[in-house]
Design a protein around this motif. Structure first.
Motif, PDB file in Angstrom:
ATOM      1  N   LEU A 154       0.857  -1.187   0.000  1.00  0.00           N
ATOM      2  CA  LEU A 154       0.000   0.000   0.000  1.00  0.00           C
ATOM      3  C   LEU A 154       0.890   1.233   0.000  1.00  0.00           C
ATOM      4  N   ALA A 155       0.757   2.028  -1.033  1.00  0.00           N
ATOM      5  CA  ALA A 155       1.548   3.252  -1.105  1.00  0.00           C
ATOM      6  C   ALA A 155       1.069   4.225  -0.033  1.00  0.00           C
ATOM      7  N   PRO A 156       1.990   4.787   0.764  1.00  0.00           N
ATOM      8  CA  PRO A 156       1.562   5.737   1.802  1.00  0.00           C
ATOM      9  C   PRO A 156       0.915   6.971   1.181  1.00  0.00           C
ATOM     10  N   VAL A 157      -0.141   7.422   1.839  1.00  0.00           N
ATOM     11  CA  VAL A 157      -0.867   8.612   1.378  1.00  0.00           C
ATOM     12  C   VAL A 157      -0.421   9.792   2.226  1.00  0.00           C
ATOM     13  N   PRO A 158       0.023  10.884   1.609  1.00  0.00           N
ATOM     14  CA  PRO A 158       0.471  12.045   2.400  1.00  0.00           C
ATOM     15  C   PRO A 158      -0.706  12.718   3.102  1.00  0.00           C
ATOM     16  N   VAL A 159      -0.743  12.611   4.429  1.00  0.00           N
ATOM     17  CA  VAL A 159      -1.805  13.197   5.250  1.00  0.00           C
ATOM     18  C   VAL A 159      -1.148  13.978   6.373  1.00  0.00           C
ATOM     19  N   THR A 160      -1.706  15.109   6.712  1.00  0.00           N
ATOM     20  CA  THR A 160      -1.171  15.931   7.804  1.00  0.00           C
ATOM     21  C   THR A 160      -2.143  15.934   8.981  1.00  0.00           C
ATOM     22  N   GLY A 161      -1.691  16.519  10.065  1.00  0.00           N
ATOM     23  CA  GLY A 161      -2.523  16.572  11.268  1.00  0.00           C
ATOM     24  C   GLY A 161      -3.775  17.404  11.108  1.00  0.00           C
ATOM     25  N   THR A 162      -3.811  18.272  10.105  1.00  0.00           N
ATOM     26  CA  THR A 162      -4.999  19.120   9.915  1.00  0.00           C
ATOM     27  C   THR A 162      -6.040  18.481   8.999  1.00  0.00           C
ATOM     28  N   ASP A 163      -5.708  17.330   8.406  1.00  0.00           N
ATOM     29  CA  ASP A 163      -6.671  16.638   7.552  1.00  0.00           C
ATOM     30  C   ASP A 163      -7.749  15.969   8.405  1.00  0.00           C
ATOM     31  N   PRO A 164      -8.977  15.846   7.872  1.00  0.00           N
ATOM     32  CA  PRO A 164     -10.047  15.173   8.631  1.00  0.00           C
ATOM     33  C   PRO A 164      -9.703  13.717   8.902  1.00  0.00           C
ATOM     34  N   ALA A 165     -10.016  13.281  10.108  1.00  0.00           N
ATOM     35  CA  ALA A 165      -9.811  11.884  10.495  1.00  0.00           C
ATOM     36  C   ALA A 165     -11.127  11.167  10.706  1.00  0.00           C
TER      37      ALA A 165
END
Length: 1005
Positions: free
Chosen positions: A132-143
């Protein structure tokens, strides 16, 4: 630390992969297996082109597959939305219509207006290792998305980012979350309380225990602590109140209890703190728009006496709180709307830009531009910076932690029923806690009683929106000011509804018991044995109370799920009868000679060995100003003697050991002494009269005296009660009951008071408690922990004995610093003070290993709350090594917590198992430490006034006893010694050392 939820779990899988992350029944999943299963889930979801910016609904029950799915969704870059599978189809359809997802994850072939993927078994998924290719997500993205109440009649989706949850569980958290954390997960999956429970474990490397019951029950708590080491718990205040009322001992051994979701009840909190002084109790406040908690407060006994209620505290990490009057910040002492800023804020309301802009404005505050959430809650900040909740600016309420907009419920009811208008009002209990909703409807056809309305709403409304009562009214009453008269409407709900037809009587003893418990919990005189519990008006919290009481009375677990599956008294009794091997309808016979508790046995043994000793005498003294009716007072003493089994029972010893029977002893006479010249002389005379030994086995468990003062309307009223029948909590109970009886007798009446348990019922309660609490694992742990414990060596005293007392004062500033230090270490004030006492002993004796006795309350059932008696046990806390150093607070805290977790192992059991060498001294500990935070007793002898005078002890059960007494804003240290065993100068040195350590302790040391 990773800035995403799934990244943190993945990191833990790499560093502690074999640690257990999830427990559900007999299933276990390690962090490595959890991360692999989540990756497999993510790979399947990507086939539906799920990615960053998407929301994936999860219609899965609470279980391991749900957690794997949550993490799998996050690994794709999307956010998850937990939907309760028990929600009505209309609500699920409404939510899905708002989300319009690419796919929804379910556990079965449920028809849905969206593509569906059925979740894989977690064990199977964990065997797969897809790329699974990692998806760039930051702390401000919805969880995740939480759906909450909305005034329009539709639920609102609150998009919460990764950082909002991560901020709660870092190294600077409001409580202690680490690899040792074991927390039950029992909250509704769609609620942010579920996030608190699951992520408290998974972000700290701890273990989440997934509860199979619909919600957390006393039995689930007890089982979780005994079988899995549960040490951290989250409870709504309503559930907390129910557990405190019904099974207070279920929380024994749990180091951290977080409560909130609605206003707290100070009497319930006070009872908990008195029973569990070693537990950290936190009040948590926060709307879902700021993710779980915005503020927390470590509760102390003093908070229970605050006129405005228990504070909601201070902001959690990376969170700011503003109190605004309009856009102006309100100064301390002035109320304002509570507005929240920081990393906890939601990204938006899904698909509602106008409401997002309204509730999440950007303001200029303190010279900076700040985005805030306007909560609609009113609060005030005191001079110390503590926040105090003052209510709502609108109609919003909370029920069992669920936020409810009455307007939303009104719109739903108007759409479901043939009514022109509906008004929904919250009903509250005596403590102000919202219990349920009442709906008042004006029918479209005048006079229509709306038959079948409850069934219609049950199919279309979520459980916490359903009104408990539905009234058809011709019109809505108004006050003189033209406002809705809510009191007049609520008055319509007060009378008990007539029973529907004849009540089917119970056919056997077990069914009769179940029906009686139903009726008692629901406040009815009787219930129909064939009518369902919810049809009788039972709520989820009432179900907790029913099952807790049945568990106690039947001496076996009664899960709430059993009541849900067998909702009538008839069917539940049949279920209990067929699932309990060897159960007799009448229950076990209660023996005539009832065994004593470990503490009672200890006090009676000491009396039998040393009948002239005063070490077991509990002394109470009152200065009564005003005319006293001595005959009424004598009658009151007789009333109280007759009311409390502990005072009138016969104590003895025989072939089977120590016991007491229900045979009533005679009433001890109240002795009136000759008049004294002044109050001091009257106090001395009363003390001298009470210094004669009590003849406990001859029926004299207590004694009372009255000493008048010459030429005044002042009398000294005093008593001595033997410890076998008394504890600290009993002080207030005895004072209240004496006052109640005195006022009644003074007017020629008999006292009226709530019933208390008789000795037979008390035996049943204690037997059930011992059966539920005592385990071989506990005994083995305590044996391992106390093996080889040395005696405490102190300088010997003079030949003549008798108690001596040394006192020292700790200022309010010192107490404030101690409280801050306790907060910093994630401990209670009691734990910190006990550690300081251990350090003082180590400095004064040079010894680095010893035991300290700690009394622990054991009022395990609401029915013994109002009883005089000895409802305590003793824990032996062993402090040694690093725990006694300047940096030993955390180590000492763990040792204390371990001892409290296994407090049900009695001292006699440990002595028998360890068989320590005896030297004429107590075998395990030679000193006792107690934080005496029981409520100061109050005796209302109107028109006379009674003032309580705390005197030095007549004797003490150990050589050295240290107590800390809260008073005003400070603390008083009282060290009492047996002068024959401890030198006077040692006691003074010990007191000075403790005071110096407490004063010098930095808040964050």
């Amino acid at each position: 630390m990773p800035e995403t939820l799934h990244g943190t779990v993945q990191a833990l899988a790499g560093t502690a992969g074999d640690a257990v992350a999830l427990i559900h029944g007999d299933r276990r999943l390690t962090y490595r297996e959890l991360d692999r299963a989540a990756t497999t889930y993510a790979a399947h979801l990507t086939k539906y082109e799920v990615g960053r910016g998407d929301v994936v609904p999860l219609l899965l029950p609470r279980g391991i597959e749900l957690i794997c799915a949550m993490l799998g969704v996050l690994k794709t870059g999307a956010a998850y939305a937990n939907l309760d599978p028990t929600w009505p189809d209309t609500r699920i359809g409404d939510v899905l219509d708002q989300l319009r997802p690419k796919v929804a994850v379910t556990a079965g072939a449920r028809r849905m207006p969206a593509p569906v993927w059925q979740a894989l078994p977690a064990a199977e998924a964990a065997l797969d290792t897809p790329t699974l290719a990692p998806v760039p997500v930051t702390g401000t993205d919805p969880a995740c998305v939480f759906f909450t109440s909305g005034t329009t009649g539709r639920p609102k989706g609150v998009l919460s980012p990764h950082q909002a949850t991560l901020r709660l569980f870092g190294p600077d958290s409001f409580a202690r979350f680490d690899t040792n954390t074991v927390i039950p997960v029992a909250a509704p999956t769609a609620w942010d309380g579920f996030s608190l429970e699951i992520w408290a474990a998974l972000l700290s490397g701890g273990t989440a225990l997934l509860v199979e019951e619909p919600f957390l029950t006393p039995q689930a708590l007890r089982d979780g602590a005994r079988r899995h080491g549960v040490n951290t718990v989250w409870l709504t205040s309503g559930l907390f109140n129910a557990i405190v009322d019904e099974d207070l001992d279920a929380l024994t051994g749990i180091g951290q209890v977080m409560i909130g979701g609605e206003r707290l009840s100070p009497p319930h909190v006070a009872r908990f703190l008195a029973a569990h002084p070693g537990t950290l109790l936190l009040n948590g406040y926060g709307p879902v728009e700021s993710t779980v908690f915005a503020t927390t407060h470590r509760i102390t006994p003093a908070d229970c006496d605050r006129p405005g209620g228990i504070p909601i505290g201070r902001p959690v990490p990376r969170t700011s709180v503003y109190l605004l009057d309009g856009d102006r910040e309100a100064p301390p002492g002035e109320p304002g709307e509570l507005c929240i800023g920081g990393d906890g804020l939601a990204v938006e309301y899904a698909g509602l830009p106008a409401q997002t802009a309204e509730k999440f404005p950007t303001l200029r505050l303190g010279g900076a531009t700040v985005r805030v959430y306007r909560t609609g809650d009113i609060a005030v900040r005191d001079d110390d910076g503590l926040l105090h909740y003052r209510g709502r600016a609108d109609r919003q309420v909370k029920i069992r932690g669920h936020r409810i907009e009455p307007a939303e419920v009104e719109r739903q009811i108007e759409a479901c029923l043939p009514v022109r208008r509906c008004v929904v009002i919250a009903r509250r209990d005596d403590h102000g806690t919202v219990q349920d909703l009442a709906a008042f409807c004006i029918p479209t056809t005048p006079g229509d009683p709306l038959p079948g309305a409850a069934g219609i709403l049950a199919d279309r409304l979520v459980a916490y929106h359903r009104p408990a009562v539905i009234h058809s009214v011709d019109s809505l009453p108004l006050t003189a000011n033209g406002k809705l008269d809510e009191r007049a409407l609520l008055a319509l709900t007060r009378p008990e509804p007539a029973e529907p037809g004849p009540v089917t009587p119970p056919t056997d003893a077990l069914t009769r018991l179940v029906a009686e418990v139903f009726a008692d919990v629901l406040g009815r005189t009787a219930v129909d044995a064939r009518t369902g519990f919810t049809d009788l008006g039972g709520s989820s919290l009432a179900a907790v109370r029913v099952c807790a009481r049945l568990s106690t009375q039947l001496e076996r677990p009664v899960p709430v799920s059993a009541l849900y599956d067998h909702p009538t008294a008839d069917s539940l009794a049949e279920h209990l009868r067929t699932t309990t091997e060897g159960y007799g309808e009448g229950g076990a016979d209660v023996p005539r000679e009832l065994p004593l508790s470990a503490a009672e046995s200890s006090f009676l043994t000491q009396h039998l060995l040393h009948p002239d000793s005063l070490a077991g005498h509990c002394l109470g003294t009152w200065i009564v100003t005003g005319e006293v009716d001595h005959e009424a007072l004598r009658q009151a003493v007789a009333d109280v003697h007759d009311r409390h089994p502990a005072l009138h029972a016969h104590y003895g010893h025989g072939r089977r050991g120590l016991y007491r029977t229900a045979d009533r002893t005679g009433v001890p006479p109240m002795t009136t002494l000759p008049s004294a010249a002044d109050v001091a002389g009257a106090v001395a005379a009363a003390r001298a009269e009470l210094s004669r030994p009590l003849a406990v086995t001859a029926g004299e468990v207590w004694r009372t005296v009255a000493a008048p003062v010459t030429g005044t309307a002042t009398t000294v009223l005093a008593y001595a009660v033997h410890h076998v029948a008394f504890d600290g909590w009993s002080e207030s109970v005895l004072a209240d009951d004496l006052a109640t009886a005195y006022r009644a007798r003074a007017h020629g009446d008999q006292p009226q008071w709530p019933p208390v348990a008789d000795l037979g019922r008390l035996h049943t309660i204690r037997t059930a408690h011992r059966a539920a609490a005592g385990t071989g694992d506990q005994l083995r742990r305590r044996i391992d922990g106390l093996n080889g414990l040395p005696e405490l060596q102190v300088p010997a005293g003079a030949e003549s004995g008798g108690p001596a007392q040394v006192t020292r004062e700790l200022s309010a500033a010192t107490v404030h610093a101690l409280t801050a230090a306790a907060d910093h270490h994630g401990q209670s004030l009691f734990q910190l003070l006990l550690w300081l006492y251990g350090r003082a002993l180590a400095e004064c004796t040079g010894q680095r290993d010893f035991g300290i006795g700690v009394p622990v309350a054991q009022r395990v059932d609401a029915r013994i709350e109002h009883m005089v008696g000895c409802f305590i046990t003793m824990a032996c806390v062993r402090l040694h090594g690093r725990a006694l150093g300047p940096d030993g607070a955390a180590t000492a805290g763990r040792l204390i917590q371990d001892a409290m977790r296994d407090v049900d192992v009695s001292i006699p059991e440990l002595v028998r198992a360890l068989n320590p060498p005896r030297s004429g001294r107590a075998p395990l500990f030679q000193t006792i430490f107690a934080l005496q935070n029981n409520t100061t007793p109050h005796m209302d002898l109107t028109p006379a006034q009674a003032t309580f005078l705390r005197q030095p002890y007549l004797g003490i059960p150990t050589e050295l006893q240290a107590e800390v007494w809260p008073h005003d804003d400070g603390l008083r240290l009282v060290i009492t010694t047996d002068r024959a065993a401890v030198a006077d100068d040692f006691a003074a040195t010990l007191a000075d050392t403790f005071t110096a350590l407490a004063t010098a302790l930095p808040p964050t040391s």
